[in-house]
Scaffold this motif. Sequence first.
Motif, mmCIF file in Angstrom:
data_model
loop_
_atom_site.group_PDB
_atom_site.id
_atom_site.type_symbol
_atom_site.label_atom_id
_atom_site.label_comp_id
_atom_site.label_asym_id
_atom_site.label_seq_id
_atom_site.Cartn_x
_atom_site.Cartn_y
_atom_site.Cartn_z
ATOM 1 N N ARG A 217 111.285 58.399 102.532
ATOM 2 C CA ARG A 217 112.558 58.269 101.867
ATOM 3 C C ARG A 217 113.840 58.087 103.213
ATOM 4 O O ARG A 217 114.820 57.248 103.438
ATOM 5 C CB ARG A 217 112.929 58.930 100.757
ATOM 6 N N LYS A 218 113.969 59.542 103.723
ATOM 7 C CA LYS A 218 115.008 60.056 104.153
ATOM 8 C C LYS A 218 114.718 59.917 106.116
ATOM 9 O O LYS A 218 114.296 60.989 106.722
ATOM 10 C CB LYS A 218 115.764 60.959 104.291
ATOM 11 N N LYS A 264 115.428 49.037 104.209
ATOM 12 C CA LYS A 264 116.176 48.928 103.418
ATOM 13 C C LYS A 264 115.988 48.702 102.220
ATOM 14 O O LYS A 264 116.015 49.342 101.327
ATOM 15 C CB LYS A 264 117.486 50.053 104.138
ATOM 16 N N ASP A 271 116.572 55.311 103.308
ATOM 17 C CA ASP A 271 117.612 56.038 103.277
ATOM 18 C C ASP A 271 117.430 56.138 105.122
ATOM 19 O O ASP A 271 116.405 56.413 105.714
ATOM 20 C CB ASP A 271 118.900 57.229 103.098
ATOM 21 N N TYR A 272 118.209 56.164 105.959
ATOM 22 C CA TYR A 272 118.091 56.276 107.533
ATOM 23 C C TYR A 272 119.623 56.517 108.325
ATOM 24 O O TYR A 272 120.565 56.508 107.620
ATOM 25 C CB TYR A 272 117.273 55.063 108.123
ATOM 26 N N SER A 273 119.419 57.249 109.548
ATOM 27 C CA SER A 273 120.217 57.624 110.814
ATOM 28 C C SER A 273 119.140 57.095 112.001
ATOM 29 O O SER A 273 118.234 57.266 112.136
ATOM 30 C CB SER A 273 120.448 58.779 110.504
ATOM 31 N N LEU A 361 123.031 61.877 107.013
ATOM 32 C CA LEU A 361 121.601 61.137 105.777
ATOM 33 C C LEU A 361 121.806 62.935 105.216
ATOM 34 O O LEU A 361 120.814 61.954 104.023
ATOM 35 C CB LEU A 361 120.831 61.553 107.007
ATOM 36 N N THR A 364 123.001 62.066 101.356
ATOM 37 C CA THR A 364 122.829 61.165 100.508
ATOM 38 C C THR A 364 121.878 61.754 99.641
ATOM 39 O O THR A 364 120.790 62.784 99.582
ATOM 40 C CB THR A 364 122.317 60.254 101.233
#
Length: 364
Positions: A217-218, A264, A271-273, A361, A364
């Motif tokens: 997810r991340k 996304k 979620d991402y960075s 991130l 979140t």
Amino acid sequence: MAYNFSQMTSFFFSLLLVFCFHFSDAQKVPAMYVFGDSLMDVGNNNYLKISLAKADFPHNGIDFPGKKPTGRFSNGKNSADFLAEKVGFEASPPPYLSLVKSNKSNGFPITGVSFASGGAGIFNGTDALFRQSIPLTKQAEHYTKVYEDLVQELGSAAAQDHLSKSLFIVVIGSNDILGFFNSGSDQAKKTTPQQFIDSMILALKLVLTRMHDLGARKYVIAGIGAVGCCPSQRNQNKDECNEEANTWSVKYNEALKTMLPGLKSELQGMDYSYVDAYSVFSRFIETPSTFGFTEVKSACCGLGNLKARVPCVPVANYCSNRSNHVFWDLYHPTETAARIFVDTVFYGTQQFAVPVNVNQLIAT
């Protein structure tokens, strides 16, 4: 709904595992799963018998604790190590192949695994020059086995919760770009640079989607750095950066930044960075004194022009002050450059990480 004794025992055992393995207050995430190339490899390639892409010999590791080579393409720690420290781990997740080769019966560590492999690319076959590495698609296959093991150990619901809070690091693409722009590249004869970039993005999107299907997810996803300015490329270009490779690295990064918001919206809970490796390393090269660097062209370890004609092998020379060099060898950053890079993208502004930095991130 009635439960028999066996079902109740299994349920409470799963709960016990979750509580036993609940990450400490010092840890910001329960686990890290690392995918990528030699920028993140912490020793997977040590277990590939015929691979030429190895760093398990001096002078690699001269500044690592114990002063011994570990398989990291660095004089010391790499970006995976510094990121692990930032999120509260004492060390990077161990290499997947080390776990498989040692004692798989004990399962995989619940705090994460590294699948990164020197020479790897998004595409299969990118590693042809080095004879053997683990391309991204194969890394994703290895993760499938870790996922299945985790589900068996914790149960499906607890495993999903665990993975939803974990970080999935993806640092890859440089070998694809460098391979494409190598003189005589078969790919370059068959396709245009733009078509190649588009196919890279599509292939990466498929892998990220597969990872999401298996609990991710991340995501921390790095763009490609200024690969045209590494000592290897400068050595082939009269000591100057290969601007064509840099230009297409930027185009790849732009395409990646465009693809991620759409992905996304497609993948529930993602979620991402996106971390801008190009911007960070360009600053190292353009304003080196800001970061304490005095040498941005030459490698620290190697032989020949810019110490880039012969790699960092045991007979090579290495500089006495590694902290003032951006590059350790003909491709890879020094420990100092890796540390500053992670510091920048972990806490940095949207100039270096979008839509949020890595620390944001995690929250979140």
